[in-house]
Design a protein around this motif. Structure first.
Motif, short mmCIF file in Angstrom:
data_model
loop_
_atom_site.label_atom_id
_atom_site.label_comp_id
_atom_site.label_asym_id
_atom_site.label_seq_id
_atom_site.Cartn_x
_atom_site.Cartn_y
_atom_site.Cartn_z
N GLU A 57 0.83 -1.20 0.00
CA GLU A 57 0.00 0.00 0.00
C GLU A 57 0.87 1.26 0.00
O GLU A 57 0.58 2.23 -0.71
N ASP A 58 1.95 1.25 0.79
CA ASP A 58 2.85 2.41 0.84
C ASP A 58 3.68 2.55 -0.43
O ASP A 58 4.28 3.61 -0.66
N HIS A 59 3.72 1.49 -1.24
CA HIS A 59 4.50 1.55 -2.48
C HIS A 59 3.66 2.06 -3.65
O HIS A 59 4.22 2.37 -4.72
N ARG A 60 2.35 2.14 -3.47
CA ARG A 60 1.48 2.55 -4.59
C ARG A 60 1.79 3.95 -5.13
O ARG A 60 1.80 4.14 -6.36
N PRO A 61 2.08 4.96 -4.28
CA PRO A 61 2.42 6.28 -4.84
C PRO A 61 3.62 6.23 -5.78
O PRO A 61 3.65 6.94 -6.80
N LEU A 62 4.61 5.39 -5.46
CA LEU A 62 5.78 5.27 -6.34
C LEU A 62 5.40 4.52 -7.62
O LEU A 62 5.86 4.87 -8.72
N TYR A 63 4.58 3.50 -7.49
CA TYR A 63 4.05 2.77 -8.65
C TYR A 63 3.37 3.75 -9.60
O TYR A 63 3.62 3.75 -10.82
N ASP A 64 2.50 4.63 -9.05
CA ASP A 64 1.78 5.62 -9.86
C ASP A 64 2.74 6.65 -10.45
O ASP A 64 2.60 7.07 -11.62
N TRP A 65 3.72 7.09 -9.66
CA TRP A 65 4.63 8.15 -10.10
C TRP A 65 5.45 7.72 -11.31
O TRP A 65 5.59 8.47 -12.28
N TYR A 66 6.00 6.49 -11.25
CA TYR A 66 6.79 6.00 -12.38
C TYR A 66 5.95 5.95 -13.65
O TYR A 66 6.38 6.37 -14.73
N LEU A 67 4.72 5.44 -13.56
CA LEU A 67 3.87 5.32 -14.74
C LEU A 67 3.52 6.70 -15.30
O LEU A 67 3.51 6.90 -16.53
N ASP A 68 3.23 7.65 -14.41
CA ASP A 68 2.89 9.00 -14.86
C ASP A 68 4.08 9.67 -15.53
O ASP A 68 3.93 10.36 -16.56
N GLN A 69 5.27 9.52 -14.97
CA GLN A 69 6.46 10.15 -15.54
C GLN A 69 6.84 9.54 -16.89
O GLN A 69 7.34 10.24 -17.78
N LEU A 70 6.60 8.25 -17.06
CA LEU A 70 6.91 7.59 -18.33
C LEU A 70 5.84 7.82 -19.38
O LEU A 70 6.07 7.61 -20.57
N GLY A 71 4.63 8.24 -18.93
CA GLY A 71 3.55 8.53 -19.86
C GLY A 71 3.03 7.30 -20.58
O GLY A 71 2.66 7.37 -21.76
N ILE A 72 3.01 6.15 -19.90
CA ILE A 72 2.53 4.91 -20.51
C ILE A 72 1.19 4.51 -19.88
O ILE A 72 0.73 5.12 -18.92
N TYR A 73 0.59 3.46 -20.46
CA TYR A 73 -0.70 2.97 -19.95
C TYR A 73 -0.61 2.72 -18.45
O TYR A 73 0.34 2.10 -17.97
N HIS A 74 -1.62 3.19 -17.72
CA HIS A 74 -1.57 3.20 -16.26
C HIS A 74 -2.60 2.24 -15.65
O HIS A 74 -3.78 2.56 -15.54
#
Length: 275
Positions: A57-74
């Protein structure tokens, strides 16, 4: 570095390990960390919902951040409580030790708490689905009793499984007034929950075998099975009455039960003694 979430403070993306890889051998020594690879792997594979246990659960913000920065399917990551079943080891690490140490025959060993193991043990898909529906998905760790899983299986098998009778600890039973050399076929129901499953023939003769637990020479007050002087019904057969017993001369144990039967009482399903 100012983030209140420690996982976002300068996260490590790769590590160098100069060890042989099972696919690439010595050609590559740089490996992505889980947090960096997780979201990209889900994105590449087209995962819609990444289901994780609560420790992520505490890792989810990092999971989201990487996807947003790469601009790929989320994909969406959702966390839930880990399933714990009483009297069962569900840790993959512990189960792997059992497999690699050859304490079990493999992941599908009937003693293993895996889907393959449950299949070999006789659990049906419907029973496991029913169990999952009953326990639901929670955000709080809890311990589910094994008895609930077994109950789901019994309910499913009760509806679909054909019945059978077996004697595991046989005790010889002789019906003294039944004709010598005669045998008749009785009709037994295959499944009382499903009449469409029909019936099967069961042989009946002068000599039968019942479970040792179905007879007591000196019964306790609430014992309603066979004992000297008592009358019970053999399932799908006749009412019988115990008249005598034969004992082993050396041990004194009962090795044979003598009974009489009432020819007018054929049929019936009330079970008080099996055979």
């Amino acid at each position: 570095m100012a983030s209140p979430n420690l996982n976002l403070r300068d996260p490590t993306m790769y590590r160098i390990r100069k060890v042989a890889h099972h696919r690439t051998g010595e050609a590559w020594c740089i490996y992505p960390m889980y947090d960096f690879a997780h979201g990209q792997s889900d994105s590449i594979e087209g995962v819609t919902h990444s289901i994780c246990t609560l420790e992520y659960e505490d890792h989810r913000p990092l999971y989201d951040w990487y996807l947003d920065q790469l601009g790929i399917y989320h994909p969406q990551q959702i966390e839930f409580a880990r399933l714990s079943i009483s009297h069962s080891v569900l840790s993959k690490r512990r189960l792997l030790e059992l497999v690699e140490g050859r304490h079990v025959s493999g992941w599908d060993d009937p003693r293993m708490p895996t889907i393959a193991g449950y299949r070999r043990r006789g659990y049906t898909p419907e029973a496991i689905r029913d169990f999952c529906e009953r326990i639901g998905v929670a955000k709080k760790d809890s311990l589910v009793e094994t008895a609930l899983l077994e109950h789901c299986l019994r309910e499913d098998l009760n509806r679909r499984a054909p019945r059978a009778m077996a004697v595991l600890r046989p005790l010889r039973l002789v019906i003294e007034n039944y004709p010598e050399g005669q045998e008749e076929m009785l009709e037994a129901v295959n499944n009382p929950e499903d009449p469409a499953m029909g019936t099967r023939p069961v042989p009946f003769s002068r000599v039968l075998y019942i479970e040792q637990d179905d007879f007591r020479e000196q019964p306790h007050k609430k014992y309603f099975r066979l004992f000297p002087g008592n009358e019970v019904r053999l399932r799908y057969a006749y009412l019988i009455r115990c008249t005598d017993v034969v004992k082993d001369e050396a041990t004194g144990e009962v090795v044979e039960v003598r009974c009489t039967y009432d020819p007018a009482t054929r049929g019936g399903t009330r079970r008080t003694a099996g055979g």
